[in-house]
Write an enzyme that holds these catalytic residues in place. Structure first.
Site, PDB file in Angstrom:
ATOM      1  N   LYS A  23       5.085   0.631   2.077  1.00 39.75           N
ATOM      2  CA  LYS A  23       3.114   0.712   2.596  1.00 39.75           C
ATOM      3  C   LYS A  23       3.237   0.248   0.426  1.00 39.75           C
ATOM      4  O   LYS A  23       3.414   0.464  -0.208  1.00 39.75           O
ATOM      5  CB  LYS A  23       3.720   2.359   2.411  1.00 39.75           C
ATOM      6  CG  LYS A  23       2.560   3.281   2.389  1.00 39.75           C
ATOM      7  CD  LYS A  23       2.189   4.314   2.785  1.00 39.75           C
ATOM      8  CE  LYS A  23       1.074   5.815   2.273  1.00 39.75           C
ATOM      9  NZ  LYS A  23       0.946   6.101   2.073  1.00 39.75           N
TER      10      LYS A  23
ATOM     11  N   ARG B 167       8.848   2.754   3.986  1.00 42.20           N
ATOM     12  CA  ARG B 167       8.837   4.656   4.290  1.00 42.20           C
ATOM     13  C   ARG B 167       9.767   4.130   5.279  1.00 42.20           C
ATOM     14  O   ARG B 167       9.755   3.034   6.042  1.00 42.20           O
ATOM     15  CB  ARG B 167       7.620   4.988   4.572  1.00 42.20           C
ATOM     16  CG  ARG B 167       7.496   5.873   5.273  1.00 42.20           C
ATOM     17  CD  ARG B 167       6.195   6.066   5.887  1.00 42.20           C
ATOM     18  NE  ARG B 167       4.960   5.517   6.211  1.00 42.20           N
ATOM     19  CZ  ARG B 167       3.554   5.726   6.611  1.00 42.20           C
ATOM     20  NH1 ARG B 167       3.208   6.652   5.370  1.00 42.20           N
ATOM     21  NH2 ARG B 167       2.717   5.327   7.567  1.00 42.20           N
TER      22      ARG B 167
ATOM     23  N   ASP C  11      -4.291  10.200  13.297  1.00 40.83           N
ATOM     24  CA  ASP C  11      -3.362   8.975  13.048  1.00 40.83           C
ATOM     25  C   ASP C  11      -2.467   9.354  12.721  1.00 40.83           C
ATOM     26  O   ASP C  11      -1.838   8.557  12.172  1.00 40.83           O
ATOM     27  CB  ASP C  11      -4.518   7.583  12.882  1.00 40.83           C
ATOM     28  CG  ASP C  11      -5.972   8.206  11.849  1.00 40.83           C
ATOM     29  OD1 ASP C  11      -6.084   9.172  11.778  1.00 40.83           O
ATOM     30  OD2 ASP C  11      -5.438   7.552   9.845  1.00 40.83           O
TER      31      ASP C  11
HETATM   32  P1  AMP Z   1      -5.259   7.243   5.707  1.00 47.80           P
HETATM   33  O1  AMP Z   1      -6.445   7.989   4.937  1.00 47.80           O
HETATM   34  O2  AMP Z   1      -4.379   7.130   4.966  1.00 47.80           O
HETATM   35  O3  AMP Z   1      -3.930   8.086   7.206  1.00 47.80           O
HETATM   36  O4  AMP Z   1      -5.722   5.576   5.563  1.00 47.80           O
HETATM   37  C1  AMP Z   1      -5.965   5.968   7.171  1.00 47.80           C
HETATM   38  C2  AMP Z   1      -6.947   4.364   7.203  1.00 47.80           C
HETATM   39  O5  AMP Z   1      -7.358   3.681   6.490  1.00 47.80           O
HETATM   40  C3  AMP Z   1      -5.517   3.400   7.625  1.00 47.80           C
HETATM   41  O6  AMP Z   1      -5.545   2.717   8.585  1.00 47.80           O
HETATM   42  C4  AMP Z   1      -4.644   2.637   6.252  1.00 47.80           C
HETATM   43  O7  AMP Z   1      -3.910   1.513   6.796  1.00 47.80           O
HETATM   44  C5  AMP Z   1      -5.862   2.008   5.962  1.00 47.80           C
HETATM   45  N1  AMP Z   1      -5.434   2.407   4.243  1.00 47.80           N
HETATM   46  C6  AMP Z   1      -5.840   2.816   3.150  1.00 47.80           C
HETATM   47  N2  AMP Z   1      -6.112   2.403   1.992  1.00 47.80           N
HETATM   48  C7  AMP Z   1      -6.459   0.992   1.922  1.00 47.80           C
HETATM   49  C8  AMP Z   1      -6.298  -0.094   1.410  1.00 47.80           C
HETATM   50  N3  AMP Z   1      -5.907  -0.167  -0.138  1.00 47.80           N
HETATM   51  N4  AMP Z   1      -6.007  -1.075   2.262  1.00 47.80           N
HETATM   52  C9  AMP Z   1      -6.365  -1.774   3.128  1.00 47.80           C
HETATM   53  N5  AMP Z   1      -6.064  -0.116   3.984  1.00 47.80           N
HETATM   54  C10 AMP Z   1      -5.532   1.100   3.529  1.00 47.80           C
HETATM   55 MG    MG Z   2      -2.809   7.218   8.177  1.00 45.77          MG
END
Ligand code: AMP
Ligand code: MG
Length: 491
Positions: free
Chosen positions: A117, A180, A256
């Site tokens: 990650k 992870r 998700d």
């Molecule tokens: P999360 O809020 O962590 O569940 O993330 C929501 C979505 O945003 C997921 O598809 C992650 O892979 C994407 N995401 C979060 N941070 C980044 C980042 N720095 N670069 C690319 N995608 C991201």
């Molecule tokens: Mg997520």
């Protein structure tokens, strides 16, 4: 079925069963090497249980693998596609900053995902950089490992490496990658993706894969897809009850971020509650309290209803029948959740048997804890050891009345007070990863490159039911402050 095997000495034994699903479910990835990987923390006991050689993981090649600069033999890096309801709104997502390097087959024959990650951009990154900062990756490491030690199903953390590159957030921060480990990364959102972007055959392939991966030991019965729904509901009812019982607030229960395996996933804005307040929210973006502590079971139910919807085409050829089956399954969630919460709370109070008034009696305690702003974890610790400090709660008339009825309640059961005490010790953690302690560990790591604070903390967290003298300092409360604790997503 044997695929490519890793070199015996390093212990990598990777397979790529997910990559045999229809192509719409993933994208193959090129590596995005980082400048100067450095190992910050490695989970020795987890590595060993995965059959990985700890010495080898710390070598140049081992660290290069944990940084995504090299792939181990047998690896086929992919990013997984998924969708999800984020704060109630449907979005198409995918691993935007993670790559699955493969599924490790452990010495026990289990199959677990190994995911990096913060490993760089993927076709699902949208406008973001695909990277992660050191602080949030260490935070995930600490809290996920604490959850595991608390006996709560969760993804695990194998390692954190820094990348030797800076990433741009509000300021420039050191980049890092977390390894992870998960039963799988199959999410409610993976099924939503299949339903919205694929055919019924894609959906069936996903459901069959999930059954094979997670439910092959179970007695699946006549309708495997109904079983998939019922079992996922059962696992989530178990998981969310456990969150409530330790005061864990996930903070971003988007679909998700809900697994089919029943593991807690996505340690972004999560945090543990100190003072008991059912409306507690830590996440800076959760302005309406959708994911507040007391809402978690209802959001679990809402998410599972979205899961049930995705399965309708598989549940029955007749749509009405399919809806009826899914509704009946969903109704079970609240029953199961209530049962789990009640039995968990009975154990926290040293109660072995059941009485009809138990729920009201527990709610009375929680009500006065709320009224007197009592610390959630420490209230149960005080009850466990029958040692009460001079707090507003313990000095109140309400508490003394409740305490008498509790003693009477314990007196009415056959088991001795000693047995109750033992049950309470096993059910009430001596410590949780309190926010001020997590922050102190991260500050030392980020500002002084001093990882010893975190290591000592992790050590204390690794056996929360030990109630050892070394753990006592971690039950100290934070200094009172007028600024509420705030957490952040995707940093
Ligand atoms: P999360 O809020 O962590 O569940 O993330 C929501 C979505 O945003 C997921 O598809 C992650 O892979 C994407 N995401 C979060 N941070 C980044 C980042 N720095 N670069 C690319 N995608 C991201
Ligand atoms: Mg997520």
């Amino acid at each position: 079925m044997t695929e490519l095997k890793g070199k015996a000495e390093s212990g990598w034994r990777l397979e790529n069963s997910y990559a045999r699903l229809p192509e719409l479910f993933f994208s193959s990835l090129d590596l995005s090497p980082v400048r100067r990987p450095e190992l910050i923390i490695l989970n020795h006991s987890l590595a060993e249980s995965l059959g990985l050689n700890v010495h080898d993981l710390q070598s140049k090649k081992g660290v290069a693998i944990l940084a995504g600069n090299q792939i181990p033999d047998g690896s086929l890096p992919i990013a997984q596609a998924y969708a999800g309801h984020q704060f109630g709104y449907f979005t198409v997502l995918g691993d935007g900053r993670a790559m699955l390097i493969g599924e490790q087959i452990t010495p026990e024959g289990e199959r677990v995902d190994i995911q990096l990650k913060g490993s760089g951009r993927t076709p699902y990154s949208r406008h973001a950089d695909g990277r992660a900062a050191l602080g949030p990756m260490l935070r995930e490491y600490i809290i996920s490992e604490a959850m595991h030690a608390l006996g709560i199903a969760t993804t695990r953390s194998l390692a954190v490496v820094t990348t030797g590159e800076l990433i741009v957030r509000e300021t420039e921060l050191p980049g890092a990658i977390l390894t992870r480990v998960a039963g799988s990364h199959l999410r409610v959102g993976t099924f939503q993706y299949a339903t919205n972007l694929g055919t019924v055959e894609d959906l069936r392939a996903l459901a069959d894969y999930t059954l094979q991966r997670h439910f092959s030991d179970n007695n699946i019965g006549e309708n495997p897809y109904l079983f998939l729904l019922e079992e996922t509901i059962r696992r989530q009812a178990d998981l969310i009850a456990k969150w409530q019982l330790v005061g864990f607030i996930h903070g971003v229960m988007n679909t998700d971020n809900m697994t089919i395996s029943g593991e807690t996933i996505d340690y972004g804005p999560c945090a543990f509650m100190d003072t008991y307040d059912p409306k507690t929210v830590f996440s800076s973006i959760d302005v309406y309290g959708r994911y507040a502590y007391n809402n978690q079971p209802y959001i679990g139910l809402w998410n599972l209803a979205r899961f049930a919807e995705t399965l309708l085409p598989l549940l029955h050829d007749d749509k009405e029948q399919a809806i009826k089956l899914s509704q009946d399954a969903i109704k079970e969630f609240i029953k199961l959740y209530n049962h789990n919460w009640l039995s968990g709370m009975r154990a926290k109070l040293g109660i072995f048997d059941e009485e009809p008034e138990d729920r009201a009696f527990m709610e009375e305690l929680l009500g006065i804890m709320h009224k007197y702003s009592a610390d959630y974890t420490n209230t149960f610790l005080a009850l466990t050891f029958d040692e009460f400090e001079d707090t507003a709660l313990f000095e109140s008339v309400e508490f003394s009345g409740w305490y008498d009825s509790w003693q009477n309640r314990l007196g009415r059961q056959e088991e001795s007070k000693d047995l109750s005490h033992e049950l309470m010790k096993d059910s009430n953690p001596a410590l949780i990863p309190r926010n001020h302690r997590v922050e102190a560990a991260l500050e030392a790591a980020e500002e002084q490159e001093d990882y010893s604070v975190m290591e000592r903390f992790l050590d204390a967290l690794s056996n929360p039911y030990a109630h050892s003298p070394e753990q006592a300092e971690y039950s100290e409360l934070p200094e009172p402050t007028s600024r509420p604790y705030r957490t952040f997503c995707g940093t």
